[in-house]
Design a protein around this motif. Structure first.
Motif, short mmCIF file in Angstrom:
data_model
loop_
_atom_site.label_atom_id
_atom_site.label_comp_id
_atom_site.label_asym_id
_atom_site.label_seq_id
_atom_site.Cartn_x
_atom_site.Cartn_y
_atom_site.Cartn_z
N ASP B 63 0.83 -1.22 0.00
CA ASP B 63 0.00 0.00 0.00
C ASP B 63 0.86 1.26 0.00
OD1 ASP B 63 -2.29 -1.59 0.08
OD2 ASP B 63 -2.17 -1.74 2.26
N MET B 64 1.91 1.24 -0.79
CA MET B 64 2.78 2.41 -0.95
C MET B 64 3.37 2.89 0.38
SD MET B 64 2.76 3.22 -4.23
CE MET B 64 2.80 4.93 -4.66
N ALA B 65 3.82 1.94 1.20
CA ALA B 65 4.46 2.30 2.47
C ALA B 65 5.35 1.15 2.92
CB ALA B 65 3.41 2.60 3.54
N TYR B 67 6.45 -1.20 6.10
CA TYR B 67 5.94 -1.67 7.40
C TYR B 67 6.97 -2.64 7.98
CZ TYR B 67 1.33 0.04 6.01
OH TYR B 67 0.28 0.84 5.61
N ASN B 75 5.62 3.41 7.40
CA ASN B 75 6.90 4.13 7.44
C ASN B 75 7.38 4.38 8.88
OD1 ASN B 75 6.75 4.28 4.60
ND2 ASN B 75 5.48 6.11 4.74
N ASP B 94 3.48 -5.37 -2.77
CA ASP B 94 2.61 -4.42 -3.45
C ASP B 94 2.43 -4.88 -4.88
OD1 ASP B 94 1.14 -2.27 -2.64
OD2 ASP B 94 2.81 -0.86 -2.57
N PRO B 95 1.30 -5.51 -5.20
CA PRO B 95 1.12 -6.00 -6.56
C PRO B 95 1.17 -4.88 -7.58
CG PRO B 95 -0.74 -6.63 -5.16
CD PRO B 95 0.13 -5.73 -4.36
N GLY B 96 1.91 -5.10 -8.63
CA GLY B 96 1.96 -4.13 -9.72
C GLY B 96 2.85 -2.93 -9.46
N LEU B 97 3.51 -2.89 -8.32
CA LEU B 97 4.36 -1.74 -7.99
C LEU B 97 5.78 -2.21 -7.67
CD1 LEU B 97 1.81 0.14 -5.75
CD2 LEU B 97 2.62 0.91 -7.98
N LYS B 141 8.18 10.38 -1.87
CA LYS B 141 7.32 11.29 -1.11
C LYS B 141 6.44 10.50 -0.12
CE LYS B 141 8.19 15.23 -3.35
NZ LYS B 141 9.51 14.81 -3.83
N MET B 142 6.01 9.33 -0.56
CA MET B 142 5.06 8.57 0.26
C MET B 142 5.74 7.49 1.09
SD MET B 142 2.02 8.02 -2.44
CE MET B 142 1.11 7.13 -1.21
#
Lengths: 141, 153
Positions: B63-65, B67, B75, B94-97, B141-142
């Motif tokens: 989820d763009m972070a 853990y 983060n 993260d699927p696809g990322l 950024k995220m």
């Protein structure tokens, strides 16, 4: 289509686009929209994550079988009229949606990003919207 | 000429010799075991007090972070002791990322990871306390957190 948005804050313009697109897909019988727990924001970004759980309509199909391997019988099998992969193809044909950024047999994932610069500001922030579509009953990831 | 008694005596001697050899072996085995046990008892405190153990930190990206494995804070601030040796394992969920881990202040940057791929990197924390930023380079950024190095007290 039955729509349940009780667990959705309403944030996410692309999510709304997807809801409208799914509403037009007649094989979708139920759609539940929820905020994902990973949504968060900071000075430089706003991350909106939504999850869509849907159920496809079903149809009955007669299947011939043999009881105890001998007696011929006809059984009725209930199956969904669409799969997640079929849905992916259907959504691809809608201009506002297009192909997903990731797809597998159980999930479609769309990621949209844009930089928002409010009036009288120079830097603005990055808006990231992550939407995942699952068939109801699947575990979210 | 065949001497049955002589042959019998020989056999008895062989048996005795065998018995004598077995007893010696058992004594030697007991001695070796005792020495081994003594070594373990003497060396165990030394190994326990050695600070060369590598700390394992598992980071999961989803989820763009980042853990910490099994935890839910995105983060998180990661605290290390000064000079501590740490093995970071990064697993992309993260699927696809595509994600990676980088700490610019340390000149550290892992390769980019596809979904379900992982990588491991061994680092030694700086000798002085301080704070460094860790990021995922394509999503800095995220996916951005702090590594806090504290005194090794």
């Amino acid at each position: 289509m039955e729509l349940d948005t009780t667990n959705w804050s309403g944030e996410g313009t692309f999510t709304q686009t997807l809801i409208d697109a799914l509403d037009a897909v007649e094989q979708v019988s139920l759609l539940r929209v929820e905020d994902a727990s990973s949504s968060r924001s900071d000075v430089e970004f706003n991350f909106i994550s939504n999850e869509l759980f849907l159920r496809f309509g079903t149809r009955d199909r007669q299947v011939r079988a043999k009881m105890l391997g001998i007696v011929p019988v006809t059984r009725t099998v209930t199956e969904p009229v669409m799969t997640v992969n079929d849905l992916e193809r259907a959504l691809c044909e809608i201009d506002e949606v297009g192909p997903p950024d990731y797809a597998d047999a159980e999930m479609l994932q769309y990621l949209r990003t844009e930089r928002i610069v409010p009036p009288y500001q120079t830097r603005g922030y990055k808006l990231v919207e992550l939407v995942r579509i699952y068939e109801a009953g699947s575990e979210s990831r | 000429m065949f001497d049955g008694r002589a042959e019998g005596r020989d056999m008895v001697e062989h048996e005795r010799a065998g018995l004598g050899h077995g007893a010696g072996g058992a004594v030697a085995a007991v001695l070796v075991a005792a020495i081994g046990l003594l070594c373990v008892v003497l060396l165990l405190p030394l190994t326990a007090s050695t600070s060369t153990a590598v700390r394992e930190i598992a980071l999961v990206t989803r989820d763009m972070a980042f853990y910490l494995e099994g935890e839910s804070e995105p983060n998180p601030t990661i605290q290390l002791r000064a000079g501590e040796e740490v093995r970071f394992t990064v697993l992309n969920r993260d699927p696809g990322l595509t994600h990676n881990l980088a700490v610019e202040a340390w000149g550290l940057e892992t390769r980019y990871l596809e979904n379900e791929a992982s990588t491991t990197v061994l680092v030694r924390a700086p000798a002085r306390p301080g704070r460094q930023v860790y990021v995922c380079v394509p999503h800095d950024k995220m996916m951005r957190g702090i590594i806090e190095v504290v005194d090794d007290d």
